[in-house]
Design a protein around this motif. Structure first.
Motif, mmCIF file in Angstrom:
data_model
loop_
_atom_site.group_PDB
_atom_site.id
_atom_site.type_symbol
_atom_site.label_atom_id
_atom_site.label_comp_id
_atom_site.label_asym_id
_atom_site.label_seq_id
_atom_site.Cartn_x
_atom_site.Cartn_y
_atom_site.Cartn_z
ATOM 1 N N TYR A 7 59.622 30.204 -35.387
ATOM 2 C CA TYR A 7 60.956 29.977 -34.852
ATOM 3 C C TYR A 7 61.353 28.502 -34.928
ATOM 4 C CZ TYR A 7 60.578 34.682 -32.997
ATOM 5 O OH TYR A 7 60.434 36.038 -32.875
ATOM 6 N N PRO A 8 62.657 28.226 -34.858
ATOM 7 C CA PRO A 8 63.102 26.835 -34.839
ATOM 8 C C PRO A 8 62.821 26.171 -33.489
ATOM 9 C CG PRO A 8 64.996 28.337 -34.918
ATOM 10 C CD PRO A 8 63.770 29.176 -34.942
ATOM 11 N N TYR A 9 62.409 24.926 -33.562
ATOM 12 C CA TYR A 9 62.181 24.073 -32.391
ATOM 13 C C TYR A 9 62.877 22.773 -32.741
ATOM 14 C CZ TYR A 9 59.276 22.542 -28.367
ATOM 15 O OH TYR A 9 58.809 22.114 -27.143
ATOM 16 N N GLU A 40 72.460 29.435 -35.314
ATOM 17 C CA GLU A 40 72.775 29.621 -36.729
ATOM 18 C C GLU A 40 71.496 29.817 -37.541
ATOM 19 O OE1 GLU A 40 74.952 30.153 -40.198
ATOM 20 O OE2 GLU A 40 75.468 30.368 -38.087
ATOM 21 N N LEU A 41 70.461 29.058 -37.243
ATOM 22 C CA LEU A 41 69.175 29.237 -37.929
ATOM 23 C C LEU A 41 68.597 30.624 -37.646
ATOM 24 C CD1 LEU A 41 67.727 25.700 -37.224
ATOM 25 C CD2 LEU A 41 68.263 26.615 -39.500
ATOM 26 N N LEU A 42 68.654 31.034 -36.396
ATOM 27 C CA LEU A 42 68.129 32.354 -36.027
ATOM 28 C C LEU A 42 68.899 33.475 -36.719
ATOM 29 C CD1 LEU A 42 67.582 31.697 -32.228
ATOM 30 C CD2 LEU A 42 65.782 32.155 -33.904
ATOM 31 N N HIS A 99 61.907 31.649 -29.053
ATOM 32 C CA HIS A 99 60.636 32.370 -29.159
ATOM 33 C C HIS A 99 60.914 33.856 -28.985
ATOM 34 C CE1 HIS A 99 60.205 33.041 -24.765
ATOM 35 N NE2 HIS A 99 60.783 31.855 -24.669
ATOM 36 N N ARG A 100 59.940 34.650 -29.293
ATOM 37 C CA ARG A 100 60.067 36.104 -29.209
ATOM 38 C C ARG A 100 60.496 36.494 -27.804
ATOM 39 N NH1 ARG A 100 57.168 39.837 -32.731
ATOM 40 N NH2 ARG A 100 57.709 41.909 -32.003
ATOM 41 N N GLN A 101 61.499 37.355 -27.698
ATOM 42 C CA GLN A 101 62.009 37.753 -26.387
ATOM 43 C C GLN A 101 61.042 38.693 -25.677
ATOM 44 O OE1 GLN A 101 64.070 41.062 -26.166
ATOM 45 N NE2 GLN A 101 64.750 40.798 -24.071
ATOM 46 N N MET A 102 60.501 39.666 -26.388
ATOM 47 C CA MET A 102 59.501 40.570 -25.840
ATOM 48 C C MET A 102 58.527 40.897 -26.968
ATOM 49 S SD MET A 102 61.775 43.033 -23.350
ATOM 50 C CE MET A 102 60.458 43.560 -22.266
ATOM 51 N N GLU A 103 57.320 41.284 -26.631
ATOM 52 C CA GLU A 103 56.252 41.360 -27.627
ATOM 53 C C GLU A 103 56.201 42.632 -28.468
ATOM 54 O OE1 GLU A 103 54.395 38.860 -28.713
ATOM 55 O OE2 GLU A 103 55.636 37.709 -27.343
ATOM 56 N N LEU A 118 65.955 31.819 -25.811
ATOM 57 C CA LEU A 118 66.201 30.399 -26.048
ATOM 58 C C LEU A 118 65.862 29.579 -24.813
ATOM 59 C CD1 LEU A 118 69.729 30.626 -27.750
ATOM 60 C CD2 LEU A 118 67.474 31.054 -28.742
ATOM 61 N N SER A 119 65.403 28.358 -25.052
ATOM 62 C CA SER A 119 65.144 27.406 -23.968
ATOM 63 C C SER A 119 65.667 26.038 -24.388
ATOM 64 C CB SER A 119 63.644 27.297 -23.686
ATOM 65 O OG SER A 119 63.144 28.502 -23.173
ATOM 66 N N ILE A 120 66.146 25.285 -23.414
ATOM 67 C CA ILE A 120 66.678 23.954 -23.688
ATOM 68 C C ILE A 120 66.368 23.026 -22.529
ATOM 69 C CG2 ILE A 120 68.959 24.557 -22.772
ATOM 70 C CD1 ILE A 120 70.127 22.692 -24.974
ATOM 71 N N TYR A 121 66.004 21.794 -22.867
ATOM 72 C CA TYR A 121 65.745 20.760 -21.866
ATOM 73 C C TYR A 121 66.335 19.460 -22.378
ATOM 74 C CZ TYR A 121 62.599 24.119 -19.814
ATOM 75 O OH TYR A 121 62.099 25.255 -19.241
#
Length: 195
Positions: free
Chosen positions: A49-51, A104-106, A67-71, A81-84
């Motif tokens: 995934y993009p970071y 857009e990448l996703l 990251h993967r939402q569920m496995e 998505l996460s952002i800091y």
């Protein structure tokens, strides 16, 4: 402003930003991860995934990743998505740039839906999600205990592309064309309205 992909060598700088939130309910993690642990997280996420990192004159202003939402296998077309953001850089449109490039990448990878969890209340994060077209799915009530009290988490959802037919597996981020990836980062690094 410049957007770029994160690398393991960025660990210390990213961890310093994350540390600004460890004593808050923004993250439900209760202790700051070690550099080794955080580097492992960067390595694991960037394999698929993009970071992304936003830099302002060489200083890291914030970061966002998916990251993967569920496995389970059938969930593979979703991402969380996460952002800091460094607290010195909030309310400057950086979150919109990072999330925009990330989505857009996703989308190009084949991800269909994205999700974000927000500890409530958090006007800035709630506003960012709504401004980018996310809708509130629901609220997990009293789902985490931190900082001496119970907290609710709102879950937001946005469709990136239609869910029709038999989808191809999601491509790992490194399988996207390098020039296309770079173009997306350049476009979203521009002030709003110039993309």
């Amino acid at each position: 402003m410049k957007l770029r992909f994160a690398a393991e060598k960025d660990c210390r700088s990213l961890l310093a930003i994350y540390a600004q939130y460890i004593d808050t309910a923004v993250t439900f993690e209760c202790r700051l991860p070690s550099e080794e642990e955080f580097t492992g997280r960067i390595r694991a996420i960037t394999s698929n995934y993009p970071y992304l990192i936003c830099e302002d004159q060489g200083r890291i202003a914030g970061y966002a990743y998916a990251h993967r939402q569920m496995e389970r296998e059938a969930y593979q077309w979703n991402a969380e998505l996460s952002i800091y953001l460094d607290r010195a850089y909030t309310a400057r449109g950086i979150g919109r740039r990072l999330y925009g490039a990330l989505m857009e990448l996703l989308r190009l990878q084949g991800v269909k839906n994205v999700y974000g969890g927000v500890t409530l209340p958090n006007a800035g994060s709630e506003g960012l999600h709504r401004a980018l077209g996310f809708q509130l799915l629901g609220v997990y009530r009293h789902t985490g205990f931190k900082c001496g009290k119970w907290h609710d988490v709102g879950w937001f959802e946005k469709a990136l592309s239609p869910c029709t037919g038999n989808p191809q597996p999601v491509l790992p981020i490194h399988r996207l064309d390098e020039k296309q990836r770079a173009g997306i980062l350049r476009a979203f690094a521009q002030p709003d309205g110039q993309r």
